[in-house]
Scaffold this motif. Structure first.
Motif, PDB file in Angstrom:
ATOM      1  N   TYR A   1       0.000  12.486  -3.730  1.00 52.17           N
ATOM      2  CA  TYR A   1      -0.064  11.195  -3.043  1.00 52.17           C
ATOM      3  C   TYR A   1       1.067  10.288  -3.523  1.00 52.17           C
ATOM      4  O   TYR A   1       1.563  10.411  -4.636  1.00 52.17           O
ATOM      5  N   GLY A   2       1.483   9.373  -2.683  1.00 50.08           N
ATOM      6  CA  GLY A   2       2.404   8.312  -3.081  1.00 50.08           C
ATOM      7  C   GLY A   2       3.818   8.736  -3.382  1.00 50.08           C
ATOM      8  O   GLY A   2       4.657   7.897  -3.727  1.00 50.08           O
ATOM      9  N   LEU A   3       4.137  10.033  -3.253  1.00 51.55           N
ATOM     10  CA  LEU A   3       5.455  10.494  -3.675  1.00 51.55           C
ATOM     11  C   LEU A   3       6.567  10.086  -2.713  1.00 51.55           C
ATOM     12  O   LEU A   3       7.740  10.139  -3.064  1.00 51.55           O
ATOM     13  N   SER A   4       6.209   9.668  -1.522  1.00 44.04           N
ATOM     14  CA  SER A   4       7.238   9.227  -0.582  1.00 44.04           C
ATOM     15  C   SER A   4       7.976   7.997  -1.098  1.00 44.04           C
ATOM     16  O   SER A   4       9.103   7.726  -0.690  1.00 44.04           O
ATOM     17  N   ILE A   5       7.351   7.266  -2.025  1.00 39.23           N
ATOM     18  CA  ILE A   5       7.983   6.043  -2.534  1.00 39.23           C
ATOM     19  C   ILE A   5       9.207   6.334  -3.403  1.00 39.23           C
ATOM     20  O   ILE A   5      10.083   5.483  -3.577  1.00 39.23           O
ATOM     21  N   ILE A   6       9.296   7.563  -3.946  1.00 38.70           N
ATOM     22  CA  ILE A   6      10.458   7.886  -4.776  1.00 38.70           C
ATOM     23  C   ILE A   6      11.242   9.075  -4.224  1.00 38.70           C
ATOM     24  O   ILE A   6      12.122   9.609  -4.895  1.00 38.70           O
ATOM     25  N   SER A   7      10.907   9.487  -2.993  1.00 37.59           N
ATOM     26  CA  SER A   7      11.607  10.629  -2.420  1.00 37.59           C
ATOM     27  C   SER A   7      12.627  10.177  -1.395  1.00 37.59           C
ATOM     28  O   SER A   7      12.748   9.016  -1.065  1.00 37.59           O
ATOM     29  N   GLU A   8      13.353  11.140  -0.835  1.00 44.63           N
ATOM     30  CA  GLU A   8      14.412  10.851   0.139  1.00 44.63           C
ATOM     31  C   GLU A   8      13.864  10.293   1.445  1.00 44.63           C
ATOM     32  O   GLU A   8      14.569   9.643   2.186  1.00 44.63           O
TER      33      GLU A   8
ATOM     34  N   ARG B   1       2.619   4.460   9.440  1.00 38.88           N
ATOM     35  CA  ARG B   1       2.401   5.239   8.218  1.00 38.88           C
ATOM     36  C   ARG B   1       0.909   5.351   7.934  1.00 38.88           C
ATOM     37  O   ARG B   1       0.407   6.406   7.566  1.00 38.88           O
ATOM     38  N   LEU B   2       0.201   4.233   8.086  1.00 36.31           N
ATOM     39  CA  LEU B   2      -1.232   4.246   7.856  1.00 36.31           C
ATOM     40  C   LEU B   2      -1.902   5.207   8.825  1.00 36.31           C
ATOM     41  O   LEU B   2      -2.735   6.020   8.458  1.00 36.31           O
ATOM     42  N   GLU B   3      -1.491   5.139  10.100  1.00 33.49           N
ATOM     43  CA  GLU B   3      -2.074   6.012  11.098  1.00 33.49           C
ATOM     44  C   GLU B   3      -1.722   7.472  10.832  1.00 33.49           C
ATOM     45  O   GLU B   3      -2.491   8.372  11.135  1.00 33.49           O
ATOM     46  N   ASP B   4      -0.540   7.741  10.249  1.00 35.00           N
ATOM     47  CA  ASP B   4      -0.190   9.110   9.896  1.00 35.00           C
ATOM     48  C   ASP B   4      -1.222   9.706   8.953  1.00 35.00           C
ATOM     49  O   ASP B   4      -1.611  10.858   9.093  1.00 35.00           O
TER      50      ASP B   4
ATOM     51  N   GLY C   1       0.813  -1.205   0.000  1.00 35.51           N
ATOM     52  CA  GLY C   1       0.000   0.000   0.000  1.00 35.51           C
ATOM     53  C   GLY C   1       0.852   1.263   0.000  1.00 35.51           C
ATOM     54  O   GLY C   1       2.058   1.230   0.231  1.00 35.51           O
ATOM     55  N   PHE C   2       0.215   2.403  -0.271  1.00 37.64           N
ATOM     56  CA  PHE C   2       0.883   3.700  -0.295  1.00 37.64           C
ATOM     57  C   PHE C   2       0.437   4.501   0.919  1.00 37.64           C
ATOM     58  O   PHE C   2      -0.748   4.803   1.081  1.00 37.64           O
ATOM     59  N   PHE C   3       1.409   4.849   1.760  1.00 42.54           N
ATOM     60  CA  PHE C   3       1.117   5.558   2.997  1.00 42.54           C
ATOM     61  C   PHE C   3       1.883   6.887   3.018  1.00 42.54           C
ATOM     62  O   PHE C   3       2.653   7.188   2.125  1.00 42.54           O
ATOM     63  N   LYS C   4       1.668   7.655   4.062  1.00 38.65           N
ATOM     64  CA  LYS C   4       2.373   8.926   4.246  1.00 38.65           C
ATOM     65  C   LYS C   4       2.160   9.820   3.028  1.00 38.65           C
ATOM     66  O   LYS C   4       3.081  10.139   2.281  1.00 38.65           O
ATOM     67  N   ASN C   5       0.921  10.225   2.827  1.00 40.86           N
ATOM     68  CA  ASN C   5       0.517  10.853   1.571  1.00 40.86           C
ATOM     69  C   ASN C   5       0.331  12.370   1.613  1.00 40.86           C
ATOM     70  O   ASN C   5      -0.352  12.933   0.768  1.00 40.86           O
ATOM     71  N   ARG C   6       0.944  13.044   2.592  1.00 38.22           N
ATOM     72  CA  ARG C   6       0.919  14.516   2.656  1.00 38.22           C
ATOM     73  C   ARG C   6      -0.494  15.070   2.463  1.00 38.22           C
ATOM     74  O   ARG C   6      -0.775  15.819   1.532  1.00 38.22           O
ATOM     75  N   LEU C   7      -1.381  14.690   3.372  1.00 32.53           N
ATOM     76  CA  LEU C   7      -2.783  15.060   3.239  1.00 32.53           C
ATOM     77  C   LEU C   7      -3.042  16.450   3.808  1.00 32.53           C
ATOM     78  O   LEU C   7      -2.852  16.699   4.995  1.00 32.53           O
TER      79      LEU C   7
END
Length: 586
Positions: free
Chosen positions: A460-467, A486-489, A436-442
């Motif tokens: 959304y989802g950009l944490s997967i390719i960021s630092e 991450r989900l709870e975030d 899943g994709f978490f930590k989505n800067r909502l």
């Protein structure tokens, strides 16, 4: 002089007699004292009961773990909290079906039947709470002999088998807590009837099976029902008869019907981890839109689309790079994000991550249309990745929450619609793909409104390719616990989006600590009336607003373990929308 001394002596004797008369009246009947000492023996002399020395001890006393209340020489309340918790045992022994376990339960010689027979001799008992004492075995039918009980709590023990049907004859019961045990039968069909006074029912964290008993639906005094984490299956019927119900938790079962009608006063609804059809089940499906598939673009194509990334096309910058407006050769308007690429990725690793991001298609997500890599992945020189997104034309959700924006201001129903749409998108991000994709800067300014007034989530989802990605294992935490955090975030962040929809965008400019402080006003009877946006107040029903306030408070709870899943948040928002539609006569 002698008469004065005689008077003093008489007074002292009177005081002594009065004191001892009161003291004697405070003592239990000897039969009641013997019952308590027998219970101490049944429970194998737990440490909290060391204060019960012998039959001459005044047992009507209270400590942190033990409370004995007495009235007219009879025990009326008995509370004992032990230290034999079974949470860790439950994780390691899923197959438990009733047996003595060293250091966990009472010994093999313990008899639940004899124990309850002894308890039944406390004929004036109104409150019985025996928690974490290692009590094990089937709960015998004779528990109903405590017919005057108003509160029964046997939670966090090792009770198993079926719940005795005769518990339904205990019509004075107001609260019943049999949660955190190992009951593995069905819930009795005639569990209670309409003459019951039950307001709180918890059977959570057992192994109960069969269908949800419809007899429960006739107990209109019920305020809270928690039957979560069992094996209850089948469908549900109309809950409207439970006019006092405020909290319903049926999560983590095997229920498979559509969501039935619910009472207007319901504030918290938890139905996640079931197989319900309708709302939520659709949120996990891939969206189908008339947009081109994600493809690779050359840098020259993107330069042409943005007039060589000219300043007039610059839209802003955030943690994930710079944004430019562009127009492709086909005439489609797009938004292009430029962000630096982490040097830790190999070509294969990065393309795998990019492919995962490209597969995210949902009606309430801003679609990724393409990408471009400028530079050599893994090289020491600067490398940038360009992400090409659909252009969403009607601005952010935040601009529709204040009259200061000078345009349209959303009423309560419109705000609910946006929140539901974004909750569906987040639910899809968490469950629609593996992993899943978490930590989505909502944030509200990352919720965009398109030309059809449909809400879409961006960034959304950009944490997967960021630092900031791949933080698993930090400080000894397991990948599973990190995933839950991450989900709870996301749930926590979404809670503040709900709060902003309730209060208005001025809240977003405040520090989080101040926002949490202001949140406390929601807990007072009239405090929320002073904080909620006047437009919301004038366009909402009290019941709908109450549901949303309650779920937002749970989302932004400081304790991460107490926050709901995004699925439960979605259920509650949809329920609030149904309540509002009914109030509006829709």
């Amino acid at each position: 002089m002698g008469s004065f001394q005689d008077l003093v002596l008489v007074l002292l004797c009177s005081v002594w007699c009065v004191f001892h008369a009161v003291n004697c009246n405070a003592q239990l009947q000897s039969s009641q004292t013997l019952v308590l000492l027998q219970l101490k023996k049944h429970l194998e002399y737990p440490k909290p009961l060391d204060i019960w020395k012998d039959r001459w001890t005044n047992l009507c006393s209270s400590t942190q773990q033990v409370n004995v209340s007495c009235n007219e020489n009879f025990v009326t309340e008995l509370l004992i909290i032990g230290d034999k918790t079974q949470s860790k045992f439950r994780e390691e022994h899923e197959g438990f079906d009733g047996y003595a376990i060293q250091d966990q339960t009472l010994s093999q010689g313990f008899s639940m039947d004899s124990f309850v027979a002894t308890l039944a001799r406390l004929t004036n008992l109104r409150v019985l709470k025996l928690v974490s004492l290692g009590i094990w075995g089937p709960l015998p039918d004779r528990i109903h002999r405590l017919y005057d009980l108003q509160h029964l709590d046997l939670s966090s023990n090792f009770l198993y088998g079926s719940i005795p049907p005769k518990i339904s004859t205990m019509v004075n019961l107001q609260t019943l807590n049999l949660g955190d045990n190992f009951f593995n039968g069905t819930i009795p069909t005639l569990f209670f009837n309409s003459s019951s006074n039950l307001s709180y029912l918890s059977l959570k964290n057992n192994k109960l099976k069969g269908h949800f008993p419809n007899s429960i639906l006739g107990i209109n005094t019920l305020n809270e029902i928690d039957i979560s984490n069992n094996n209850i299956s089948g469908g549900l019927q109309d809950f409207n008869g439970l006019s006092n119900l405020e909290h319903l938790d049926l999560s983590w079962n095997n229920l498979d019907s559509t969501l039935p009608p619910m009472p207007k006063g319901l504030k918290n609804l938890f139905l996640s981890r079931n197989s319900f059809s309708g709302y939520v089940s659709e949120a996990a499906k891939f969206g189908r839109e008339d947009l081109p598939l994600c493809r690779s673009y050359s840098l020259e194509e993107l330069k042409e689309a943005t007039n060589n990334f000219d300043n007039p096309n610059f839209m802003g910058e955030n943690l994930y790079g710079k944004l430019y407006r562009g127009k492709l050769e086909s005439g489609m308007q797009v938004v292009i994000r430029c962000l630096p690429l982490s040097k830790k990725y190999t070509i294969r690793n990065f393309k795998l991550r990019l492919d995962l991001l490209a597969k995210l298609r949902h009606p309430h997500l801003v679609s990724l249309l393409g990408h471009c890599i400028d530079g050599v992945i893994g090289d020491q020189s600067d490398t940038n990745v360009f992400l090409v997104y659909e252009f969403v034309s009607n601005g952010s959700f935040q601009t529709y929450l204040s009259e200061d924006s000078g345009g349209k201001v959303y009423n309560w129903s419109e705000r609910l619609s946006v929140l539901i749409s974004i909750a569906k998108a987040i639910h899809f991000l968490h469950t629609g793909m593996i992993p899943g994709f978490f930590k989505n800067r909502l944030k509200t300014n990352n919720i965009l409104i398109n030309e059809h007034w449909m809400a879409k989530l961006s960034d959304y989802g950009l944490s997967i390719i960021s630092e900031e990605t791949d933080a698993c294992g930090v400080n000894g935490e397991s990948p599973d616990s990190m995933q839950m955090k991450r989900l709870e975030d996301d749930v926590y962040s979404f809670g503040f989006i709900i709060l902003e929809a309730l209060v208005g965008p001025s809240l977003s400019a405040k520090r989080e600590a101040l926002m949490l402080h202001e949140r406390g006003s929601f807990n007072s009877q009239d405090g929320w009336k002073q904080i909620v946006d006047p437009i919301v107040m004038s366009t909402c029903s009290k019941e709908s607003l109450s549901i949303v306030i309650s779920i937002s408070n749970k989302c932004i709870s400081p304790e991460s373990w107490s926050r709901p899943s995004i699925e439960d948040v979605l259920w509650n928002l949809q329920y609030a929308s149904q309540v509002q539609a009914t109030a509006d006569g829709v």
